[in-house]
Design a protein around this motif. Structure first.
Motif, mmCIF file in Angstrom:
data_model
loop_
_atom_site.group_PDB
_atom_site.id
_atom_site.type_symbol
_atom_site.label_atom_id
_atom_site.label_comp_id
_atom_site.label_asym_id
_atom_site.label_seq_id
_atom_site.Cartn_x
_atom_site.Cartn_y
_atom_site.Cartn_z
ATOM 1 N N ASN A 85 -2.604 -23.354 101.034
ATOM 2 C CA ASN A 85 -2.443 -22.294 100.041
ATOM 3 C C ASN A 85 -2.995 -22.720 98.675
ATOM 4 O O ASN A 85 -3.265 -21.866 97.820
ATOM 5 C CB ASN A 85 -0.970 -21.906 99.904
ATOM 6 C CG ASN A 85 -0.128 -23.026 99.298
ATOM 7 O OD1 ASN A 85 -0.157 -24.158 99.778
ATOM 8 N ND2 ASN A 85 0.627 -22.712 98.269
ATOM 9 N N ARG A 86 -3.175 -23.997 98.466
ATOM 10 C CA ARG A 86 -3.765 -24.438 97.200
ATOM 11 C C ARG A 86 -5.194 -23.930 97.053
ATOM 12 O O ARG A 86 -5.658 -23.650 95.949
ATOM 13 C CB ARG A 86 -3.723 -25.966 97.108
ATOM 14 C CG ARG A 86 -2.314 -26.524 96.919
ATOM 15 C CD ARG A 86 -2.316 -28.040 96.897
ATOM 16 N NE ARG A 86 -0.963 -28.564 96.683
ATOM 17 C CZ ARG A 86 -0.543 -29.746 97.099
ATOM 18 N NH1 ARG A 86 -1.361 -30.544 97.775
ATOM 19 N NH2 ARG A 86 0.696 -30.148 96.850
ATOM 20 N N SER B 22 4.567 -33.425 96.766
ATOM 21 C CA SER B 22 4.299 -32.934 98.122
ATOM 22 C C SER B 22 4.087 -34.102 99.073
ATOM 23 O O SER B 22 4.114 -35.275 98.680
ATOM 24 C CB SER B 22 3.079 -31.999 98.130
ATOM 25 O OG SER B 22 1.878 -32.711 97.882
ATOM 26 N N VAL C 160 -5.528 -31.110 99.561
ATOM 27 C CA VAL C 160 -4.985 -30.398 100.721
ATOM 28 C C VAL C 160 -4.759 -31.435 101.821
ATOM 29 O O VAL C 160 -5.686 -31.820 102.519
ATOM 30 C CB VAL C 160 -5.949 -29.297 101.202
ATOM 31 C CG1 VAL C 160 -5.353 -28.569 102.406
ATOM 32 C CG2 VAL C 160 -6.259 -28.313 100.088
ATOM 33 N N GLU C 161 -3.522 -31.878 101.984
ATOM 34 C CA GLU C 161 -3.254 -32.956 102.919
ATOM 35 C C GLU C 161 -2.876 -32.488 104.320
ATOM 36 O O GLU C 161 -2.950 -33.252 105.280
ATOM 37 C CB GLU C 161 -2.157 -33.874 102.372
ATOM 38 C CG GLU C 161 -0.817 -33.193 102.123
ATOM 39 C CD GLU C 161 -0.610 -32.802 100.665
ATOM 40 O OE1 GLU C 161 0.507 -32.975 100.149
ATOM 41 O OE2 GLU C 161 -1.582 -32.314 100.042
ATOM 42 N N ARG D 275 -0.418 -27.060 102.949
ATOM 43 C CA ARG D 275 -0.950 -27.074 101.590
ATOM 44 C C ARG D 275 -2.283 -26.342 101.458
ATOM 45 O O ARG D 275 -2.915 -26.391 100.399
ATOM 46 C CB ARG D 275 -1.081 -28.515 101.105
ATOM 47 C CG ARG D 275 0.249 -29.276 101.096
ATOM 48 C CD ARG D 275 1.269 -28.617 100.188
ATOM 49 N NE ARG D 275 2.596 -29.235 100.341
ATOM 50 C CZ ARG D 275 3.662 -28.852 99.655
ATOM 51 N NH1 ARG D 275 3.582 -27.864 98.783
ATOM 52 N NH2 ARG D 275 4.835 -29.441 99.852
ATOM 53 N N LYS E 173 -2.854 -31.341 92.404
ATOM 54 C CA LYS E 173 -1.892 -30.815 93.377
ATOM 55 C C LYS E 173 -1.051 -29.711 92.737
ATOM 56 O O LYS E 173 -0.088 -29.236 93.330
ATOM 57 C CB LYS E 173 -0.973 -31.934 93.876
ATOM 58 C CG LYS E 173 -1.628 -32.942 94.816
ATOM 59 C CD LYS E 173 -0.601 -33.952 95.321
ATOM 60 C CE LYS E 173 -1.170 -34.879 96.373
ATOM 61 N NZ LYS E 173 -2.155 -35.840 95.802
#
Length: 258
Positions: free
Chosen positions: A135-136, A24, A128-129, A133, A102
Motif C-alpha cells: 500500500n505504500r 514495520s 516495501v518488504e 506494505r 517507510k
C-alpha cells in the motif's frame, strides 16, 4: 565529501540527522539499530547532525548521486523542524538525492511550498518488504515526484505486485535481508523465487531493476563466498545479474555514471 558507502545503488550517503523509531516488519533487524547499539548510542533517539555534516552537500562541487537519510527516515516526525533547511540545501545543489521512506503518509505535509510537480533532482521512494506494505506504493502514486521508486529490501515475503502499482514506478531495488550469523541482529528467509517473481513482473513493464543482494539466507543456502550479504553480482544466477538505473544513469564496474 559525502560519506562513502557499501550500498551499490548510490554514490554516497548524507545524514542530516540520525536515529529512528521502528514502525514495520522490515525494521526488525535494522542496520542502523545494530551499528548504533554497538556504538553505545540509543538508535531510537533522533538527533541532528553536526553543522559540518548537515551542510556537507553545499561544499561538494562534483555532481553526486546521494542516498539521503540512510540512518534515519527523511519524513520522521521528530525531524520536522530541521527538514525545511535540508530542502533548501537540496534545491540549491547540483546533486541527485534519493529519498527512501517507510512513512509515505507524511510526505505531502512535509513538502516545501515550491515543490510543484517535484524537484528535478529528487528521487522519492518507498520501502516495501512484504505484501502487507504494498500500500505504500499506492500512497506514492498520489505524491508528485519526478522520479518514483520502490526498495523491495529486506524482501521477507513473496510479493505479488499489480500492473497499476508497477506503473507508478520509475525504478525498483530488490534485495534479501542481510544480518549477523549470531546475536540479536540476525536475518530472515528470502527465497530466490521471491526475487525472480518480482523481476519477471517488473521486466514485463520495462521498469529498470537493481538487484542489490540475495541476502544472508540465500548466501548460506547456495554456499556463496559473500556469506554476509550475498551481494557479489558475479555469484547471482545469470538471469538476476541486473543493475539498472532510471534517468539514463549507468552502472559499470561498480561505478555509477551520471
Amino acid at each position: 565529501m559525502i560519506s562513502k558507502t557499501g550500498i551499490q545503488w548510490t554514490g554516497g550517503t548524507y545524514n542530516p540527522w540520525y536515529g529512528c523509531k521502528k514502525i514495520s516488519e522490515g525494521c526488525k533487524f535494522c542496520y542502523m539499530y545494530r551499528d548504533r547499539d554497538e556504538g553505545g548510542v540509543d538508535p531510537s533517539l533522533v538527533i541532528k547532525s553536526k553543522k559540518e555534516t548537515f551542510e556537507r552537500p553545499l561544499k561538494m562541487e562534483t555532481q553526486t548521486l546521494i542516498f539521503t537519510c540512510s540512518w534515519s527516515d527523511f519524513f520522521n516526525p521528530e525531524a520536522d523542524e530541521w527538514r525545511p533547511e535540508v530542502w533548501e540545501i537540496i534545491k540549491n545543489t547540483p546533486h541527485e538525492y534519493q529519498i527512501l521512506t517507510k512513512r509515505p503518509e507524511r510526505v505531502l505535509q512535509c513538502l516545501p511550498d515550491d515543490w510543484g510537480a517535484g524537484y528535478e533532482n529528487v528521487w522519492l521512494g518507498v520501502s516495501v518488504e512484504n505484501q502487507a506494505r504494498l500500500n505504500r506504493i499506492d500512497i506514492l502514486k498520489s505524491i508528485p515526484a519526478k522520479t518514483k521508486f520502490a526498495s523491495f529490501e529486506p524482501l521477507i515475503g513473496e510479493i505479488n505486485i499489480s500492473p497499476a502499482q508497477i506503473k507508478v514506478l520509475d525504478w525498483a531495488i530488490i534485495g534479501g535481508e542481510s544480518g549477523n550469523l549470531e546475536g540479536p541482529y540476525g536475518f530472515r528467509e528470502c527465497k530466490l523465487s521471491w526475487i525472480e517473481i518480482l523481476v519477471e513482473d517488473l521486466e514485463e513493464y520495462n521498469i529498470p531493476i537493481f538487484v542489490k543482494q540475495l541476502g544472508t539466507h540465500i548466501a548460506i543456502e547456495y554456499d556463496l563466498k559473500d556469506i554476509k550479504k550475498g551481494g557479489n553480482i558475479k555469484e547471482f544466477p545469470p538471469h538476476l545479474q541486473i543493475r539498472e538505473f532510471p534517468n539514463g544513469l549507468r552502472y559499470v564496474d561498480n561505478q555509477i555514471y551520471l
